[in-house]
Scaffold this motif. Structure first.
Motif, PDB file in Angstrom:
ATOM      1  N   MET A 117     -13.816   0.569  15.386  1.00 44.16           N
ATOM      2  CA  MET A 117     -13.529   1.384  16.563  1.00 44.16           C
ATOM      3  C   MET A 117     -12.213   2.121  16.406  1.00 44.16           C
ATOM      4  N   ARG A 118     -11.212   1.454  15.841  1.00 45.41           N
ATOM      5  CA  ARG A 118      -9.929   2.122  15.632  1.00 45.41           C
ATOM      6  C   ARG A 118     -10.069   3.318  14.710  1.00 45.41           C
ATOM      7  N   GLU A 119     -10.816   3.138  13.615  1.00 48.52           N
ATOM      8  CA  GLU A 119     -10.975   4.229  12.663  1.00 48.52           C
ATOM      9  C   GLU A 119     -11.778   5.381  13.263  1.00 48.52           C
ATOM     10  N   ILE A 120     -12.757   5.060  14.109  1.00 47.23           N
ATOM     11  CA  ILE A 120     -13.531   6.113  14.770  1.00 47.23           C
ATOM     12  C   ILE A 120     -12.631   6.939  15.681  1.00 47.23           C
ATOM     13  N   VAL A 121     -11.806   6.252  16.483  1.00 47.06           N
ATOM     14  CA  VAL A 121     -10.915   6.968  17.397  1.00 47.06           C
ATOM     15  C   VAL A 121      -9.950   7.852  16.617  1.00 47.06           C
ATOM     16  N   LEU A 122      -9.389   7.309  15.546  1.00 46.39           N
ATOM     17  CA  LEU A 122      -8.454   8.091  14.743  1.00 46.39           C
ATOM     18  C   LEU A 122      -9.130   9.303  14.115  1.00 46.39           C
ATOM     19  N   ARG A 123     -10.329   9.114  13.574  1.00 44.31           N
ATOM     20  CA  ARG A 123     -11.013  10.230  12.923  1.00 44.31           C
ATOM     21  C   ARG A 123     -11.379  11.316  13.932  1.00 44.31           C
ATOM     22  N   LEU A 124     -11.885  10.919  15.085  1.00 41.18           N
ATOM     23  CA  LEU A 124     -12.245  11.900  16.100  1.00 41.18           C
ATOM     24  C   LEU A 124     -11.012  12.651  16.604  1.00 41.18           C
ATOM     25  N   SER A 125      -9.901  11.929  16.765  1.00 49.11           N
ATOM     26  CA  SER A 125      -8.676  12.577  17.243  1.00 49.11           C
ATOM     27  C   SER A 125      -8.106  13.535  16.209  1.00 49.11           C
ATOM     28  N   GLU A 126      -8.138  13.133  14.943  1.00 44.68           N
ATOM     29  CA  GLU A 126      -7.561  13.961  13.885  1.00 44.68           C
ATOM     30  C   GLU A 126      -8.358  15.231  13.637  1.00 44.68           C
ATOM     31  N   GLN A 127      -9.684  15.158  13.815  1.00 45.51           N
ATOM     32  CA  GLN A 127     -10.527  16.287  13.460  1.00 45.51           C
ATOM     33  C   GLN A 127     -11.110  16.990  14.681  1.00 45.51           C
ATOM     34  N   ALA A 128     -10.533  16.737  15.847  1.00 43.96           N
ATOM     35  CA  ALA A 128     -10.994  17.417  17.054  1.00 43.96           C
ATOM     36  C   ALA A 128     -10.867  18.922  16.871  1.00 43.96           C
ATOM     37  N   GLY A 129     -11.897  19.641  17.266  1.00 40.82           N
ATOM     38  CA  GLY A 129     -11.853  21.092  17.168  1.00 40.82           C
ATOM     39  C   GLY A 129     -12.217  21.635  15.805  1.00 40.82           C
ATOM     40  N   ASP A 130     -12.616  20.764  14.885  1.00 40.37           N
ATOM     41  CA  ASP A 130     -13.005  21.210  13.541  1.00 40.37           C
ATOM     42  C   ASP A 130     -14.431  21.760  13.607  1.00 40.37           C
ATOM     43  N   ALA A 131     -14.547  23.086  13.717  1.00 36.11           N
ATOM     44  CA  ALA A 131     -15.859  23.700  13.919  1.00 36.11           C
ATOM     45  C   ALA A 131     -16.812  23.388  12.776  1.00 36.11           C
ATOM     46  N   ALA A 132     -16.283  23.334  11.552  1.00 38.20           N
ATOM     47  CA  ALA A 132     -17.148  23.100  10.400  1.00 38.20           C
ATOM     48  C   ALA A 132     -17.746  21.706  10.419  1.00 38.20           C
ATOM     49  N   GLY A 133     -17.087  20.801  11.118  1.00 38.09           N
ATOM     50  CA  GLY A 133     -17.565  19.422  11.126  1.00 38.09           C
ATOM     51  C   GLY A 133     -18.191  19.015  12.441  1.00 38.09           C
ATOM     52  N   ASP A 134     -18.597  19.989  13.270  1.00 39.71           N
ATOM     53  CA  ASP A 134     -19.112  19.674  14.598  1.00 39.71           C
ATOM     54  C   ASP A 134     -20.275  18.690  14.564  1.00 39.71           C
ATOM     55  N   ALA A 135     -21.274  18.941  13.724  1.00 46.80           N
ATOM     56  CA  ALA A 135     -22.446  18.071  13.672  1.00 46.80           C
ATOM     57  C   ALA A 135     -22.060  16.675  13.212  1.00 46.80           C
ATOM     58  N   ARG A 136     -21.189  16.607  12.205  1.00 45.17           N
ATOM     59  CA  ARG A 136     -20.763  15.302  11.691  1.00 45.17           C
ATOM     60  C   ARG A 136     -19.956  14.548  12.739  1.00 45.17           C
ATOM     61  N   LEU A 137     -19.056  15.266  13.414  1.00 46.71           N
ATOM     62  CA  LEU A 137     -18.259  14.610  14.451  1.00 46.71           C
ATOM     63  C   LEU A 137     -19.131  14.197  15.629  1.00 46.71           C
ATOM     64  N   GLY A 138     -20.166  15.004  15.903  1.00 45.00           N
ATOM     65  CA  GLY A 138     -21.092  14.631  16.963  1.00 45.00           C
ATOM     66  C   GLY A 138     -21.798  13.322  16.656  1.00 45.00           C
ATOM     67  N   ARG A 139     -22.196  13.147  15.413  1.00 48.02           N
ATOM     68  CA  ARG A 139     -22.838  11.883  15.014  1.00 48.02           C
ATOM     69  C   ARG A 139     -21.850  10.726  15.099  1.00 48.02           C
ATOM     70  N   LEU A 140     -20.597  10.996  14.727  1.00 45.28           N
ATOM     71  CA  LEU A 140     -19.582   9.951  14.828  1.00 45.28           C
ATOM     72  C   LEU A 140     -19.342   9.577  16.301  1.00 45.28           C
ATOM     73  N   GLY A 141     -19.414  10.569  17.197  1.00 43.39           N
ATOM     74  CA  GLY A 141     -19.293  10.290  18.616  1.00 43.39           C
ATOM     75  C   GLY A 141     -20.390   9.361  19.106  1.00 43.39           C
ATOM     76  N   GLU A 142     -21.601   9.535  18.574  1.00 38.75           N
ATOM     77  CA  GLU A 142     -22.703   8.645  18.953  1.00 38.75           C
ATOM     78  C   GLU A 142     -22.420   7.209  18.497  1.00 38.75           C
ATOM     79  N   VAL A 143     -21.851   7.082  17.307  1.00 40.44           N
ATOM     80  CA  VAL A 143     -21.463   5.738  16.835  1.00 40.44           C
ATOM     81  C   VAL A 143     -20.400   5.147  17.761  1.00 40.44           C
TER      82      VAL A 143
END
Length: 291
Positions: A117-143
């Motif tokens: 959970m810590r790593e998920i929060v950090l990754r989502l926070s660090e890459q927020a707004g990364d348009a190229a990674g929207d789909a990947r970040l969306g999947r990470l949000g589901e996790v």
């Protein structure tokens, strides 16, 4: 709370975005010690974590202490406010109301963070707004949503009461958790008999007076441990007979002695980037949104 020496901050706008297409949004900021916001609510549920520092969350008459090893889940629509006991680097996940998370939870809950959970929060926070990674970040949000459901609750809450007599006594003890006076000695402050106060504690907090005061001291101890104070200093400051009595009470409540609690839980966090000193002002560090 000393209002004159408090830095006030506004809740992030991310908490008010309602968009089922973006179920998980991330937001972060660094806050100075003693920073606070006014009581508020927002439609999104909030997972609030301080990578470093200790937070106090107040909702109604109850208080939750949140060290770096834990996060607090704040259900959408819950009126609350946040106070930083120390300088804190906060990271938040906000969940759209269209996605019910911990649906059976009606109030704030402190949760023990897993390494995942810590790593998920950090990754989502660090890459927020990364348009190229929207789909990947969306999947990470589901996790993230699945993992929030699985997090274990922690005994870091302090229930309050509504009766004015009980509130007077609670306020007095919160100002000085080390006060060693007995309930009969304290009853005069509240304007009620000891028997009445004992009934009020049981009925409104679910704890006896002795249990409530013990939990107050232990939550204060967690804050002091994260400030670097020793078990000996904490024991005498909080009214214990000595360090051994404090360690025994801490172990009984948290399942481990104070130093093990501190080492194990501080070791869980892996701060990234420069830390904010106690004298710095509130500032945003990752206020972007993500899918």
């Amino acid at each position: 709370m000393d209002v004159e020496n408090t830095s006030f901050f506004e809740p992030g706008a991310t908490a008010y975005v309602e968009d089922p297409a973006r179920p998980v949004l991330a937001y972060g900021r660094d806050l100075a010690a003693g920073a606070a916001n006014a009581p508020h609510s927002h439609p999104r549920g909030q997972l609030l974590w301080a990578m470093t520092g200790v937070l106090r969350v107040v909702s109604g008459n109850s208080v939750w202490m949140v060290p770096p090893s834990h996060a607090v889940w704040i259900p959408g629509g819950t009126r609350h406010n946040i106070v930083t006991e120390t300088a804190a680097r906060t990271r938040n996940l906000y969940v759209d109301p269209s996605r019910p998370v911990r649906a059976g939870t009606a109030e704030c809950t402190v949760l023990l963070l897993t390494p995942l959970m810590r790593e998920i929060v950090l990754r989502l926070s660090e890459q927020a707004g990364d348009a190229a990674g929207d789909a990947r970040l969306g999947r990470l949000g589901e996790v993230a949503l699945d993992e929030i459901e699985r997090l274990e609750e922690a005994p870091l809450s302090l229930p309050g009461g509504h009766d004015p007599r009980l509130q007077r006594l609670i306020a007095d003890l919160e100002r000085d958790p080390g006060d060693r006076r007995s309930l009969p000695e304290l009853a005069a402050l509240a304007g009620a008999s000891p028997r009445t106060l004992e009934r009020l504690f049981s009925r409104e907090t679910g704890l006896t007076f002795r249990q409530w005061r013990s939990r107050l001291r232990l939550l204060k101890a967690v804050e002091m441990l994260h400030r670097g104070e020793s078990s000996t200093a904490i024991a005498y400051s909080l009214g214990y007979r000595g360090p051994s009595a404090f360690v025994a009470a801490f172990r009984q409540h948290f399942g481990c002695p104070p130093q093990s609690f501190l080492e194990r839980h501080d070791g869980n966090a892996h701060p990234r980037g420069p830390e904010t000193g106690a004298g710095s002002s509130p500032r945003e560090t990752a206020g972007k949104e993500l899918d």
